[in-house]
Design a protein around this motif. Structure first.
Motif, short mmCIF file in Angstrom:
data_model
loop_
_atom_site.label_atom_id
_atom_site.label_comp_id
_atom_site.label_asym_id
_atom_site.label_seq_id
_atom_site.Cartn_x
_atom_site.Cartn_y
_atom_site.Cartn_z
N MET A 1 5.46 -7.67 -22.16
CA MET A 1 4.64 -8.46 -21.54
C MET A 1 3.81 -7.76 -20.57
SD MET A 1 5.46 -11.69 -18.98
CE MET A 1 5.65 -12.70 -20.53
N LYS A 2 2.60 -7.21 -20.98
CA LYS A 2 1.61 -6.44 -19.96
C LYS A 2 1.23 -7.29 -18.89
CE LYS A 2 -0.11 -3.74 -23.69
NZ LYS A 2 -1.57 -3.57 -24.47
N SER A 3 1.22 -6.26 -17.58
CA SER A 3 0.75 -6.87 -16.56
C SER A 3 -0.73 -6.74 -16.12
CB SER A 3 1.50 -6.64 -15.50
OG SER A 3 1.67 -5.22 -15.15
N GLU A 4 -1.43 -6.50 -17.10
CA GLU A 4 -2.86 -6.14 -16.93
C GLU A 4 -3.47 -7.34 -16.31
OE1 GLU A 4 -3.41 -3.41 -20.67
OE2 GLU A 4 -3.91 -5.42 -20.88
N ASN A 5 -3.12 -8.75 -16.73
CA ASN A 5 -3.66 -9.69 -16.13
C ASN A 5 -2.99 -10.06 -14.87
OD1 ASN A 5 -1.33 -10.45 -17.38
ND2 ASN A 5 -1.98 -12.40 -18.14
N ARG A 6 -2.12 -9.35 -14.48
CA ARG A 6 -1.28 -9.62 -13.32
C ARG A 6 -1.69 -8.58 -12.20
NH1 ARG A 6 3.19 -12.44 -13.54
NH2 ARG A 6 4.09 -11.15 -12.02
N LEU A 7 -2.77 -8.07 -12.19
CA LEU A 7 -3.17 -7.00 -11.09
C LEU A 7 -3.48 -7.84 -9.98
CD1 LEU A 7 -4.81 -4.30 -13.32
CD2 LEU A 7 -2.44 -4.15 -12.40
N ASN A 8 -3.71 -7.03 -8.96
CA ASN A 8 -4.40 -7.57 -7.82
C ASN A 8 -5.52 -8.30 -7.90
OD1 ASN A 8 -4.53 -8.34 -5.04
ND2 ASN A 8 -5.00 -6.11 -4.43
N THR A 9 -5.67 -9.43 -8.08
CA THR A 9 -6.88 -10.42 -8.10
C THR A 9 -7.06 -11.22 -7.21
OG1 THR A 9 -6.11 -12.15 -9.47
CG2 THR A 9 -7.07 -10.27 -10.67
N ASP A 10 -6.10 -11.11 -6.11
CA ASP A 10 -5.99 -12.03 -4.92
C ASP A 10 -5.49 -11.22 -3.81
OD1 ASP A 10 -3.52 -14.25 -5.60
OD2 ASP A 10 -3.70 -12.03 -5.95
N VAL A 11 -5.27 -11.72 -2.68
CA VAL A 11 -4.73 -11.27 -1.62
C VAL A 11 -3.42 -11.44 -1.66
CG1 VAL A 11 -4.93 -10.79 0.90
CG2 VAL A 11 -7.17 -11.28 -0.24
N PHE A 12 -2.62 -10.34 -1.17
CA PHE A 12 -1.21 -10.59 -0.93
C PHE A 12 -1.03 -11.01 0.64
CE2 PHE A 12 -1.69 -7.48 -4.38
CZ PHE A 12 -0.66 -8.03 -5.49
N ASP A 13 0.18 -11.53 0.82
CA ASP A 13 0.66 -12.01 2.19
C ASP A 13 1.81 -10.88 2.55
OD1 ASP A 13 -1.34 -14.09 2.32
OD2 ASP A 13 0.16 -15.16 0.82
N VAL A 14 1.83 -11.03 4.02
CA VAL A 14 3.09 -10.32 4.45
C VAL A 14 4.44 -11.04 4.07
CG1 VAL A 14 4.32 -9.97 6.84
CG2 VAL A 14 1.92 -9.62 6.60
N GLY A 15 5.28 -10.52 3.53
CA GLY A 15 6.56 -10.90 3.20
C GLY A 15 6.76 -10.95 1.58
N ASP A 16 5.65 -10.63 0.82
CA ASP A 16 5.61 -10.47 -0.57
C ASP A 16 6.08 -9.28 -1.08
OD1 ASP A 16 3.88 -12.97 -0.91
OD2 ASP A 16 1.91 -12.10 -1.38
N ASN A 17 7.01 -9.50 -2.13
CA ASN A 17 7.39 -8.37 -2.67
C ASN A 17 6.49 -7.89 -3.72
OD1 ASN A 17 9.99 -7.92 -1.38
ND2 ASN A 17 11.01 -9.58 -2.53
N VAL A 18 6.28 -6.58 -4.05
CA VAL A 18 5.17 -6.08 -4.96
C VAL A 18 5.81 -5.05 -5.68
CG1 VAL A 18 3.31 -7.20 -3.73
CG2 VAL A 18 4.00 -4.80 -3.20
N SER A 19 5.22 -4.73 -6.61
CA SER A 19 5.72 -3.47 -7.31
C SER A 19 4.58 -2.35 -6.96
CB SER A 19 5.60 -3.51 -8.92
OG SER A 19 5.80 -2.41 -9.53
N TYR A 20 4.94 -1.23 -6.51
CA TYR A 20 3.69 0.00 -6.09
C TYR A 20 4.21 1.21 -6.88
CZ TYR A 20 1.06 2.96 -3.04
OH TYR A 20 0.28 3.76 -2.49
N GLY A 21 3.46 1.28 -7.96
CA GLY A 21 3.86 2.72 -8.77
C GLY A 21 4.98 3.36 -8.70
N THR A 22 5.42 4.49 -8.36
CA THR A 22 6.42 5.30 -8.39
C THR A 22 7.49 4.70 -7.24
OG1 THR A 22 5.61 7.06 -7.24
CG2 THR A 22 5.67 7.17 -9.73
N ALA A 23 6.91 4.12 -6.20
CA ALA A 23 7.81 3.42 -4.89
C ALA A 23 8.69 2.66 -5.36
CB ALA A 23 6.79 3.22 -3.90
N GLY A 24 8.11 1.92 -6.64
CA GLY A 24 8.86 0.68 -7.10
C GLY A 24 8.77 -0.70 -6.36
N ILE A 25 9.59 -1.46 -6.10
CA ILE A 25 9.68 -2.69 -5.44
C ILE A 25 9.37 -2.44 -3.86
CG2 ILE A 25 10.53 -5.06 -5.13
CD1 ILE A 25 9.90 -4.22 -7.89
#
Length: 178
Positions: A1-25
Motif C-alpha cells: 500500500m503506497k502512501s503516495e496519496n497519503r502525503l501531506n495534502t493538508d495541515v497537521f495538528d499539534v498532537g498528530d503522530n506522523v512518519s518523518y523519514g529516517t526519524a521514524g514516528i
C-alpha cells in the motif's frame, strides 16, 4: 500500500503522530515561528520522535509536503495483513548484491505492501536456512530488523498494542484470513 496519496495534502495538528523519514514516528509537539537563517522567520512543525526523549526536529510547515506522512489507519493495516497472507514465496533473489539493493530501495521507500512482502520473503529464507543449519547473511538480517522496526513501530502505535506483540498479531490476523 503506497502512501503516495497519503502525503501531506493538508495541515497537521499539534498532537498528530506522523512518519518523518529516517526519524521514524514523531509527534508534532508544536508549531512555532523560528528564524534559523538570521533573517527570515517561518512557521515550523516541532517534531519529537516517539523513541527519543531528547531529539527534536524542526520542519518548515511550507516545506513539509512529501516529508511527513500520516500514519496508516487500522483498516489499512488490517487490509495489508489480509493481503500479506496471500503472498507466496516470490522468487528469492540469489545475487546478494542485487537483493541488498532491492531491500535498501524498499526500506527507503514508503510502500508497506512491499515491506511486508520483503519481510515474508526473509522469514521464508530464514526458515529454509535453519533447516540446513545456516543463518541469514548479515545484510539480510539487517534488512529484516530494519523492516520490522518500520512496520512494527507503526502498527503498534496505530493498533494500540505493544511493539513486541505486533508479530503475533500479524500472524493471528493472517491465520483468520486463510
Amino acid at each position: 500500500m503506497k502512501s503516495e496519496n497519503r502525503l501531506n495534502t493538508d495541515v497537521f495538528d499539534v498532537g498528530d503522530n506522523v512518519s518523518y523519514g529516517t526519524a521514524g514516528i514523531c509527534t508534532i509537539t508544536g508549531i512555532e515561528k523560528r528564524c534559523f537563517d538570521g533573517e527570515n522567520e517561518y512557521d515550523y512543525y516541532m517534531l519529537s520522535p516517539i523513541n527519543s526523549k531528547t531529539s527534536k526536529y524542526y520542519l518548515p510547515v511550507t516545506n513539509s509536503e512529501g516529508k511527513l506522512r500520516r500514519l496508516l489507519s487500522k483498516d489499512e493495516i488490517f487490509e495489508l495483513i489480509d493481503k500479506a497472507a496471500e503472498y507466496d514465496d516470490e522468487g528469492w533473489e540469489k545475487d546478494s548484491r542485487e537483493r541488498k539493493a532491492k531491500f535498501d530501495s524498499i526500506l527507503n521507500g514508503d510502500d508497506f505492501e512491499k515491506l511486508l512482502k520483503m519481510l515474508k520473503a526473509l522469514y521464508f529464507q530464514q526458515e529454509r536456512n535453519k533447516l540446513s543449519g545456516k543463518k541469514l547473511v548479515n545484510s539480510d538480517e539487517n534488512a529484516m530488523k530494519a523492516a520490522e522496526g518500520i512496520v512494527f513501530q507503526e502498527f503498534a502505535i496505530v493498533l494500540g498494542i505493544e511493539y513486541e506483540d505486533v508479530e503475533n498479531f500479524i500472524l493471528q490476523r493472517a491465520k483468520q484470513t486463510k
